[in-house]
Design a protein around this motif. Sequence first.
Motif, mmCIF file in Angstrom:
data_model
loop_
_atom_site.group_PDB
_atom_site.id
_atom_site.type_symbol
_atom_site.label_atom_id
_atom_site.label_comp_id
_atom_site.label_asym_id
_atom_site.label_seq_id
_atom_site.Cartn_x
_atom_site.Cartn_y
_atom_site.Cartn_z
ATOM 1 N N GLY A 1 -6.544 0.543 5.668
ATOM 2 C CA GLY A 1 -6.038 1.310 4.465
ATOM 3 C C GLY A 1 -6.681 1.025 3.278
ATOM 4 O O GLY A 1 -8.051 1.282 3.222
ATOM 5 N N ARG A 2 -5.989 0.425 2.110
ATOM 6 C CA ARG A 2 -6.670 0.319 0.902
ATOM 7 C C ARG A 2 -7.280 -1.142 0.660
ATOM 8 O O ARG A 2 -7.327 -1.619 -0.325
ATOM 9 N N ASP B 1 -12.064 9.191 -2.743
ATOM 10 C CA ASP B 1 -11.242 8.115 -2.930
ATOM 11 C C ASP B 1 -12.057 6.745 -2.478
ATOM 12 O O ASP B 1 -12.641 6.928 -1.574
ATOM 13 N N GLN C 1 0.744 -1.118 -0.159
ATOM 14 C CA GLN C 1 0.006 0.092 0.041
ATOM 15 C C GLN C 1 0.807 1.210 0.090
ATOM 16 O O GLN C 1 1.873 1.267 0.826
ATOM 17 N N ASN D 1 -1.447 6.578 -2.700
ATOM 18 C CA ASN D 1 -2.848 6.896 -3.167
ATOM 19 C C ASN D 1 -3.312 5.547 -4.248
ATOM 20 O O ASN D 1 -4.105 5.535 -5.053
ATOM 21 N N GLU D 2 -2.435 4.462 -3.769
ATOM 22 C CA GLU D 2 -2.946 3.065 -4.644
ATOM 23 C C GLU D 2 -2.318 1.941 -3.798
ATOM 24 O O GLU D 2 -1.563 2.099 -3.006
ATOM 25 N N VAL D 3 -2.718 0.693 -4.174
ATOM 26 C CA VAL D 3 -2.284 -0.580 -3.689
ATOM 27 C C VAL D 3 -1.948 -1.252 -4.899
ATOM 28 O O VAL D 3 -2.461 -1.281 -5.773
ATOM 29 N N ALA E 1 -10.975 4.131 -1.151
ATOM 30 C CA ALA E 1 -10.670 3.701 -0.125
ATOM 31 C C ALA E 1 -10.937 4.509 1.114
ATOM 32 O O ALA E 1 -10.248 4.565 2.141
ATOM 33 N N SER E 2 -11.634 5.620 0.915
ATOM 34 C CA SER E 2 -11.815 6.565 1.977
ATOM 35 C C SER E 2 -12.606 6.055 3.208
ATOM 36 O O SER E 2 -13.447 5.204 3.020
ATOM 37 N N ALA F 1 -7.016 1.449 -6.698
ATOM 38 C CA ALA F 1 -7.437 2.168 -5.504
ATOM 39 C C ALA F 1 -7.884 1.589 -4.376
ATOM 40 O O ALA F 1 -7.442 1.984 -3.099
ATOM 41 N N LEU F 2 -8.252 0.362 -4.458
ATOM 42 C CA LEU F 2 -8.763 -0.745 -3.539
ATOM 43 C C LEU F 2 -8.534 -2.067 -3.817
ATOM 44 O O LEU F 2 -8.957 -2.340 -4.827
#
Length: 431
Positions: free
Chosen positions: A300-301, A343, A151, A154-156, A345-346, A169-170
Amino acid sequence: MTQAFDIVVVGAGMVGAALATGLGQAGFSVALVDRAPPPVFDPQASPDIRVSALSAGSERYLASLGAWNSILGMRATPYRRLAVWDDTRHPLQNIVPRKLTEVEFDATQLGAPHLGHIVENSVTQQALWQAAEAEPQVSLIHGLGVSSLTQSGNEVTVRLDDGRELTAALVVGADGARSRVRELAGIGTSRNQYSQQAMVISLRYQGPVEDITWQGFHPSGPRAFLPLHSAGPDHPGESWASLVWYDSPDELARLKALGEDALMAEIQSAFPACLPPLSHIDARASFPIARQHARHYFAGRVVLAGDSAHTINPLAGQGVNLGFQDAQALQAMLREARRAGDDLASSHWLDQYEHQRRPANRRMMLTMDLFYHLFSNQVPPVHLLRNLGLGAARALPFARNRVARYAMGIDEELPAMVKQITARIPGLNQL
Protein backbone atom coordinates in the motif's frame (compact mmCIF):
# COMPACT_ATOMS: atom_id res chain seq x y z
CA MET A 1 -2.64 17.83 16.45
CA THR A 2 -2.12 16.71 12.83
CA GLN A 3 0.71 17.68 10.47
CA ALA A 4 0.74 16.94 6.74
CA PHE A 5 3.82 15.93 4.75
CA ASP A 6 4.55 14.39 1.38
CA ILE A 7 6.58 11.58 2.99
CA VAL A 8 7.20 10.35 6.54
CA VAL A 9 10.51 8.52 7.08
CA VAL A 10 10.55 6.43 10.25
CA GLY A 11 14.06 5.71 11.49
CA ALA A 12 16.82 8.35 11.53
CA GLY A 13 19.76 6.00 11.43
CA MET A 14 22.28 6.30 8.63
CA VAL A 15 19.96 5.12 5.83
CA GLY A 16 16.82 6.90 7.04
CA ALA A 17 18.60 10.20 7.65
CA ALA A 18 20.28 10.01 4.22
CA LEU A 19 16.98 9.25 2.49
CA ALA A 20 15.09 12.04 4.27
CA THR A 21 17.82 14.54 3.38
CA GLY A 22 17.87 13.48 -0.27
CA LEU A 23 14.08 13.68 -0.53
CA GLY A 24 14.06 17.10 1.11
CA GLN A 25 16.68 18.34 -1.34
CA ALA A 26 14.47 17.05 -4.17
CA GLY A 27 11.62 19.28 -2.97
CA PHE A 28 9.49 16.82 -0.97
CA SER A 29 8.23 17.84 2.46
CA VAL A 30 9.52 15.15 4.82
CA ALA A 31 9.08 14.23 8.47
CA LEU A 32 12.00 12.23 9.90
CA VAL A 33 10.97 10.36 13.05
CA ASP A 34 13.17 8.49 15.53
CA ARG A 35 12.95 7.37 19.17
CA ALA A 36 16.59 8.24 19.84
CA PRO A 37 17.92 11.70 20.76
CA PRO A 38 20.18 13.52 18.29
CA PRO A 39 23.66 11.97 18.06
CA VAL A 40 26.54 13.89 19.64
CA PHE A 41 30.17 13.78 18.51
CA ASP A 42 32.93 14.27 21.07
CA PRO A 43 36.37 14.50 19.40
CA GLN A 44 38.04 13.61 22.70
CA ALA A 45 36.00 10.46 23.24
CA SER A 46 37.04 6.92 22.38
CA PRO A 47 35.73 5.73 19.00
CA ASP A 48 32.25 4.28 18.68
CA ILE A 49 32.40 0.49 18.82
CA ARG A 50 30.09 0.36 15.78
CA VAL A 51 31.95 1.17 12.56
CA SER A 52 31.24 0.66 8.86
CA ALA A 53 33.38 0.30 5.76
CA LEU A 54 31.89 2.95 3.48
CA SER A 55 32.46 2.23 -0.21
CA ALA A 56 33.45 4.78 -2.83
CA GLY A 57 29.85 4.67 -4.09
CA SER A 58 28.53 5.53 -0.62
CA GLU A 59 31.04 8.37 -0.36
CA ARG A 60 29.70 9.90 -3.59
CA TYR A 61 26.15 9.64 -2.30
CA LEU A 62 27.04 11.21 1.06
CA ALA A 63 28.89 13.99 -0.76
CA SER A 64 25.78 14.72 -2.84
CA LEU A 65 23.82 15.12 0.42
CA GLY A 66 26.38 17.55 1.85
CA ALA A 67 27.42 15.12 4.60
CA TRP A 68 30.80 13.81 3.43
CA ASN A 69 32.88 16.89 4.29
CA SER A 70 31.34 16.86 7.78
CA ILE A 71 32.37 13.21 8.17
CA LEU A 72 35.93 14.03 7.09
CA GLY A 73 35.92 16.93 9.54
CA MET A 74 35.15 14.54 12.38
CA ARG A 75 36.84 11.13 11.93
CA ALA A 76 37.25 8.86 8.91
CA THR A 77 40.11 6.53 7.99
CA PRO A 78 40.80 5.72 4.32
CA TYR A 79 41.93 2.23 3.46
CA ARG A 80 43.84 1.61 0.27
CA ARG A 81 44.36 -2.15 0.51
CA LEU A 82 42.11 -5.07 1.42
CA ALA A 83 43.48 -8.57 2.02
CA VAL A 84 41.75 -11.94 2.47
CA TRP A 85 43.19 -15.40 3.06
CA ASP A 86 42.34 -18.85 4.43
CA ASP A 87 43.87 -19.42 7.88
CA THR A 88 42.61 -22.98 8.37
CA ARG A 89 45.30 -25.32 9.65
CA HIS A 90 45.09 -28.53 7.61
CA PRO A 91 47.44 -31.02 5.89
CA LEU A 92 46.17 -29.85 2.49
CA GLN A 93 48.03 -26.60 3.08
CA ASN A 94 51.13 -28.53 2.03
CA ILE A 95 49.58 -28.80 -1.44
CA VAL A 96 48.59 -25.16 -1.74
CA PRO A 97 50.89 -22.85 0.30
CA ARG A 98 49.03 -20.06 2.05
CA LYS A 99 51.02 -17.34 0.33
CA LEU A 100 49.62 -18.45 -3.02
CA THR A 101 46.03 -18.08 -1.79
CA GLU A 102 46.35 -14.66 -0.18
CA VAL A 103 44.44 -12.12 -2.25
CA GLU A 104 45.12 -8.41 -1.84
CA PHE A 105 43.17 -5.65 -3.52
CA ASP A 106 45.09 -2.41 -3.96
CA ALA A 107 43.52 0.92 -4.86
CA THR A 108 46.37 1.78 -7.21
CA GLN A 109 45.64 -1.35 -9.28
CA LEU A 110 41.98 -0.31 -9.48
CA GLY A 111 42.80 3.22 -10.60
CA ALA A 112 41.37 4.75 -7.42
CA PRO A 113 42.87 6.87 -4.60
CA HIS A 114 41.42 4.51 -1.99
CA LEU A 115 38.99 1.60 -1.65
CA GLY A 116 36.81 3.21 0.97
CA HIS A 117 36.78 4.66 4.49
CA ILE A 118 36.27 3.10 7.90
CA VAL A 119 33.88 5.44 9.72
CA GLU A 120 32.19 5.23 13.11
CA ASN A 121 28.44 4.85 12.68
CA SER A 122 27.77 7.69 15.11
CA VAL A 123 29.96 10.02 13.01
CA THR A 124 28.09 9.17 9.79
CA GLN A 125 24.75 9.54 11.54
CA GLN A 126 25.67 12.89 13.10
CA ALA A 127 26.80 14.29 9.74
CA LEU A 128 23.53 13.15 8.15
CA TRP A 129 21.43 14.65 10.96
CA GLN A 130 23.25 17.95 10.44
CA ALA A 131 22.49 17.75 6.71
CA ALA A 132 18.84 16.97 7.45
CA GLU A 133 18.57 19.85 9.94
CA ALA A 134 20.00 22.21 7.32
CA GLU A 135 17.32 21.20 4.81
CA PRO A 136 14.18 23.41 5.18
CA GLN A 137 11.93 20.70 3.73
CA VAL A 138 12.86 18.18 6.46
CA SER A 139 11.29 18.24 9.94
CA LEU A 140 13.14 16.13 12.54
CA ILE A 141 11.00 14.60 15.28
CA HIS A 142 13.10 12.75 17.85
CA GLY A 143 12.36 11.04 21.14
CA LEU A 144 9.10 9.55 19.84
CA GLY A 145 8.16 6.23 18.27
CA VAL A 146 5.25 5.13 16.10
CA SER A 147 2.25 3.71 17.95
CA SER A 148 -0.04 3.06 14.99
CA LEU A 149 -0.27 3.36 11.22
CA THR A 150 -3.53 3.67 9.30
CA GLN A 151 -3.81 3.56 5.51
CA SER A 152 -6.77 5.11 3.71
CA GLY A 153 -7.55 5.71 0.05
CA ASN A 154 -5.18 8.61 -0.64
CA GLU A 155 -3.06 8.98 2.49
CA VAL A 156 -1.50 7.20 5.43
CA THR A 157 -1.69 8.43 9.03
CA VAL A 158 1.15 7.81 11.47
CA ARG A 159 0.29 8.20 15.14
CA LEU A 160 3.21 8.96 17.45
CA ASP A 161 3.65 8.01 21.11
CA ASP A 162 2.53 11.44 22.30
CA GLY A 163 -0.72 11.26 20.31
CA ARG A 164 0.47 13.54 17.52
CA GLU A 165 -0.59 12.46 14.02
CA LEU A 166 1.35 12.82 10.77
CA THR A 167 -0.34 12.35 7.40
CA ALA A 168 1.48 11.67 4.14
CA ALA A 169 1.15 10.08 0.73
CA LEU A 170 3.90 7.59 1.65
CA VAL A 171 5.64 6.20 4.74
CA VAL A 172 9.18 4.82 4.51
CA GLY A 173 10.20 2.23 7.07
CA ALA A 174 13.93 2.68 7.70
CA ASP A 175 13.72 1.65 11.34
CA GLY A 176 16.00 -1.38 11.34
CA ALA A 177 15.85 -5.14 11.37
CA ARG A 178 13.06 -5.18 13.99
CA SER A 179 11.07 -2.61 12.04
CA ARG A 180 7.87 -1.45 13.74
CA VAL A 181 6.69 0.04 10.44
CA ARG A 182 7.16 -3.28 8.65
CA GLU A 183 5.16 -5.01 11.38
CA LEU A 184 2.32 -2.44 11.26
CA ALA A 185 2.18 -2.76 7.46
CA GLY A 186 1.81 -6.54 7.75
CA ILE A 187 4.93 -7.34 5.71
CA GLY A 188 6.45 -10.70 6.65
CA THR A 189 10.09 -11.76 6.46
CA SER A 190 12.17 -14.85 5.78
CA ARG A 191 14.98 -15.28 8.31
CA ASN A 192 18.02 -17.50 8.72
CA GLN A 193 19.93 -17.33 12.01
CA TYR A 194 23.60 -18.25 11.73
CA SER A 195 25.27 -20.48 14.30
CA GLN A 196 28.07 -17.97 14.71
CA GLN A 197 27.98 -14.63 16.48
CA ALA A 198 30.26 -11.65 16.00
CA MET A 199 32.27 -9.89 18.69
CA VAL A 200 33.46 -6.35 17.97
CA ILE A 201 36.42 -5.04 19.95
CA SER A 202 37.55 -1.41 20.01
CA LEU A 203 41.22 -1.11 20.99
CA ARG A 204 44.51 0.70 20.70
CA TYR A 205 47.66 -0.78 19.20
CA GLN A 206 51.30 0.27 18.99
CA GLY A 207 52.15 1.75 15.63
CA PRO A 208 50.98 4.25 13.00
CA VAL A 209 47.55 4.26 11.37
CA GLU A 210 47.36 1.36 8.90
CA ASP A 211 46.03 1.73 5.35
CA ILE A 212 44.88 -1.91 5.07
CA THR A 213 41.83 -3.80 6.26
CA TRP A 214 42.11 -7.59 6.29
CA GLN A 215 40.14 -10.73 7.01
CA GLY A 216 41.55 -14.16 7.81
CA PHE A 217 39.11 -17.07 7.53
CA HIS A 218 39.04 -19.80 10.19
CA PRO A 219 36.65 -22.78 10.53
CA SER A 220 35.09 -21.05 13.56
CA GLY A 221 34.60 -17.85 11.53
CA PRO A 222 36.63 -14.94 10.16
CA ARG A 223 38.77 -12.54 12.18
CA ALA A 224 39.06 -9.05 10.79
CA PHE A 225 41.10 -5.90 11.35
CA LEU A 226 39.71 -2.44 10.53
CA PRO A 227 42.07 0.53 10.97
CA LEU A 228 40.90 3.70 12.67
CA HIS A 229 42.59 6.99 13.51
CA SER A 230 45.59 8.01 15.59
CA ALA A 231 45.14 7.81 19.36
CA GLY A 232 46.46 11.38 19.67
CA PRO A 233 48.96 13.10 21.96
CA ASP A 234 47.66 11.35 25.09
CA HIS A 235 48.85 8.04 23.65
CA PRO A 236 51.91 8.82 21.48
CA GLY A 237 52.82 6.20 18.91
CA GLU A 238 49.45 4.45 19.23
CA SER A 239 46.43 4.13 16.94
CA TRP A 240 42.84 2.94 17.24
CA ALA A 241 41.41 -0.10 15.45
CA SER A 242 38.30 -2.21 15.42
CA LEU A 243 38.59 -6.00 15.46
CA VAL A 244 35.82 -8.43 14.55
CA TRP A 245 35.94 -12.01 15.85
CA TYR A 246 33.32 -14.50 14.62
CA ASP A 247 32.85 -17.62 16.72
CA SER A 248 30.30 -19.74 18.59
CA PRO A 249 28.14 -17.96 21.20
CA ASP A 250 29.75 -19.99 24.02
CA GLU A 251 33.28 -19.09 22.95
CA LEU A 252 32.45 -15.40 22.60
CA ALA A 253 30.76 -15.41 26.02
CA ARG A 254 33.97 -16.84 27.49
CA LEU A 255 36.08 -14.21 25.76
CA LYS A 256 33.82 -11.33 26.83
CA ALA A 257 34.13 -12.43 30.47
CA LEU A 258 37.94 -12.18 30.43
CA GLY A 259 39.88 -9.31 31.95
CA GLU A 260 41.66 -6.87 29.64
CA ASP A 261 45.11 -8.46 29.84
CA ALA A 262 43.75 -11.99 29.36
CA LEU A 263 41.61 -10.93 26.38
CA MET A 264 44.54 -9.10 24.77
CA ALA A 265 46.65 -12.26 25.12
CA GLU A 266 43.88 -14.37 23.54
CA ILE A 267 43.54 -11.93 20.63
CA GLN A 268 47.26 -11.69 20.05
CA SER A 269 47.59 -15.49 19.89
CA ALA A 270 44.40 -16.19 17.91
CA PHE A 271 44.70 -13.42 15.32
CA PRO A 272 47.21 -13.52 12.44
CA ALA A 273 50.81 -12.49 13.08
CA CYS A 274 50.27 -9.29 11.06
CA LEU A 275 48.12 -7.89 13.91
CA PRO A 276 50.13 -5.07 15.55
CA PRO A 277 51.01 -5.30 19.27
CA LEU A 278 47.96 -4.34 21.36
CA SER A 279 48.12 -1.80 24.18
CA HIS A 280 44.55 -1.27 25.45
CA ILE A 281 41.02 -2.65 25.00
CA ASP A 282 38.40 0.08 25.23
CA ALA A 283 35.13 -1.74 24.57
CA ARG A 284 33.74 -5.09 23.49
CA ALA A 285 30.29 -6.30 22.43
CA SER A 286 28.84 -9.35 20.71
CA PHE A 287 25.68 -9.78 18.67
CA PRO A 288 23.89 -12.56 16.77
CA ILE A 289 24.02 -12.46 12.98
CA ALA A 290 21.22 -13.39 10.63
CA ARG A 291 20.09 -13.12 7.05
CA GLN A 292 16.63 -11.58 6.83
CA HIS A 293 14.63 -10.47 3.82
CA ALA A 294 11.21 -8.84 3.67
CA ARG A 295 8.78 -10.84 1.53
CA HIS A 296 7.76 -7.57 -0.13
CA TYR A 297 9.43 -4.15 -0.13
CA PHE A 298 6.13 -2.29 -0.06
CA ALA A 299 2.49 -2.70 0.92
CA GLY A 300 0.00 0.00 0.00
CA ARG A 301 1.46 3.32 1.14
CA VAL A 302 4.37 1.83 3.08
CA VAL A 303 7.78 1.07 1.56
CA LEU A 304 10.92 -0.34 3.21
CA ALA A 305 14.60 0.56 2.88
CA GLY A 306 17.84 -0.57 4.49
CA ASP A 307 17.79 -3.10 7.34
CA SER A 308 13.99 -2.93 7.50
CA ALA A 309 13.99 -4.63 4.09
CA HIS A 310 17.09 -6.83 4.38
CA THR A 311 19.94 -7.79 6.68
CA ILE A 312 22.93 -9.84 5.55
CA ASN A 313 25.87 -11.63 7.07
CA PRO A 314 28.27 -8.76 7.89
CA LEU A 315 31.32 -10.60 6.49
CA ALA A 316 32.24 -7.85 4.02
CA GLY A 317 30.60 -4.94 5.80
CA GLN A 318 28.20 -4.29 2.91
CA GLY A 319 25.00 -3.74 4.94
CA VAL A 320 24.98 0.06 5.12
CA ASN A 321 26.26 0.36 1.54
CA LEU A 322 23.28 -1.69 0.35
CA GLY A 323 21.02 0.55 2.42
CA PHE A 324 22.42 3.68 0.80
CA GLN A 325 21.84 2.08 -2.61
CA ASP A 326 18.20 1.48 -1.58
CA ALA A 327 17.89 5.14 -0.61
CA GLN A 328 19.28 6.37 -3.93
CA ALA A 329 17.01 4.07 -5.93
CA LEU A 330 13.91 5.04 -3.95
CA GLN A 331 14.69 8.74 -4.28
CA ALA A 332 15.02 8.34 -8.04
CA MET A 333 11.69 6.49 -8.35
CA LEU A 334 9.83 9.05 -6.23
CA ARG A 335 11.23 11.91 -8.31
CA GLU A 336 10.01 10.13 -11.44
CA ALA A 337 6.58 9.57 -9.89
CA ARG A 338 6.24 13.28 -9.11
CA ARG A 339 7.51 14.26 -12.58
CA ALA A 340 4.83 12.02 -14.11
CA GLY A 341 2.13 13.52 -11.85
CA ASP A 342 1.53 10.12 -10.20
CA ASP A 343 0.67 9.21 -6.64
CA LEU A 344 3.92 8.73 -4.65
CA ALA A 345 2.58 5.35 -3.53
CA SER A 346 1.83 4.24 -7.09
CA SER A 347 2.57 0.53 -7.40
CA HIS A 348 4.07 1.23 -10.83
CA TRP A 349 7.01 3.13 -9.29
CA LEU A 350 7.32 1.13 -6.06
CA ASP A 351 7.38 -2.06 -8.15
CA GLN A 352 10.26 -0.63 -10.15
CA TYR A 353 12.10 0.18 -6.91
CA GLU A 354 11.65 -3.40 -5.66
CA HIS A 355 12.57 -4.93 -9.01
CA GLN A 356 15.76 -2.89 -9.05
CA ARG A 357 16.85 -3.48 -5.46
CA ARG A 358 15.65 -6.99 -4.56
CA PRO A 359 17.91 -8.85 -7.05
CA ALA A 360 20.94 -6.77 -6.05
CA ASN A 361 20.32 -7.38 -2.35
CA ARG A 362 19.65 -11.09 -2.95
CA ARG A 363 22.87 -11.37 -4.92
CA MET A 364 24.88 -9.94 -2.01
CA MET A 365 23.02 -12.17 0.48
CA LEU A 366 23.84 -15.25 -1.56
CA THR A 367 27.48 -14.23 -1.95
CA MET A 368 27.88 -13.76 1.81
CA ASP A 369 26.17 -17.12 2.45
CA LEU A 370 28.51 -18.86 0.03
CA PHE A 371 31.49 -17.33 1.83
CA TYR A 372 30.05 -18.28 5.21
CA HIS A 373 29.51 -21.94 4.32
CA LEU A 374 32.63 -22.32 2.19
CA PHE A 375 35.00 -20.88 4.80
CA SER A 376 33.32 -22.45 7.86
CA ASN A 377 34.09 -25.96 6.62
CA GLN A 378 37.05 -28.23 7.32
CA VAL A 379 36.09 -31.01 4.89
CA PRO A 380 39.31 -31.57 2.87
CA PRO A 381 37.79 -31.25 -0.64
CA VAL A 382 36.03 -28.02 0.36
CA HIS A 383 39.23 -26.71 1.92
CA LEU A 384 41.10 -27.44 -1.31
CA LEU A 385 38.31 -25.87 -3.39
CA ARG A 386 38.36 -22.57 -1.52
CA ASN A 387 42.16 -22.40 -1.66
CA LEU A 388 42.06 -23.04 -5.39
CA GLY A 389 39.43 -20.31 -5.68
CA LEU A 390 41.61 -17.81 -3.83
CA GLY A 391 44.55 -18.91 -5.94
CA ALA A 392 42.56 -18.32 -9.11
CA ALA A 393 41.56 -14.85 -7.89
CA ARG A 394 45.24 -14.12 -7.30
CA ALA A 395 46.18 -15.43 -10.74
CA LEU A 396 43.46 -13.53 -12.65
CA PRO A 397 43.95 -9.91 -11.60
CA PHE A 398 41.91 -8.39 -14.46
CA ALA A 399 38.71 -10.30 -13.62
CA ARG A 400 39.33 -9.93 -9.89
CA ASN A 401 39.80 -6.18 -10.17
CA ARG A 402 36.68 -5.73 -12.33
CA VAL A 403 34.56 -7.39 -9.61
CA ALA A 404 36.39 -5.42 -6.90
CA ARG A 405 35.65 -2.10 -8.65
CA TYR A 406 31.94 -2.98 -8.56
CA ALA A 407 32.02 -4.14 -4.92
CA MET A 408 33.78 -0.94 -3.85
CA GLY A 409 31.26 1.22 -5.69
CA ILE A 410 33.84 2.47 -8.20
CA ASP A 411 31.95 0.95 -11.14
CA GLU A 412 28.16 1.06 -11.31
CA GLU A 413 27.66 -2.33 -13.00
CA LEU A 414 28.92 -5.87 -12.51
CA PRO A 415 30.91 -7.29 -15.43
CA ALA A 416 28.54 -8.94 -17.93
CA MET A 417 30.05 -12.41 -17.42
CA VAL A 418 29.58 -12.23 -13.65
CA LYS A 419 25.97 -11.10 -14.12
CA GLN A 420 25.33 -14.15 -16.30
CA ILE A 421 26.86 -16.49 -13.72
CA THR A 422 24.90 -15.09 -10.77
CA ALA A 423 21.66 -15.16 -12.77
CA ARG A 424 22.05 -18.93 -13.12
CA ILE A 425 22.80 -19.69 -9.46
CA PRO A 426 20.07 -21.97 -8.03
CA GLY A 427 18.11 -20.51 -5.16
CA LEU A 428 18.81 -16.85 -5.92
CA ASN A 429 15.14 -16.13 -6.54
CA GLN A 430 14.12 -17.84 -3.31
CA LEU A 431 16.07 -15.52 -0.98
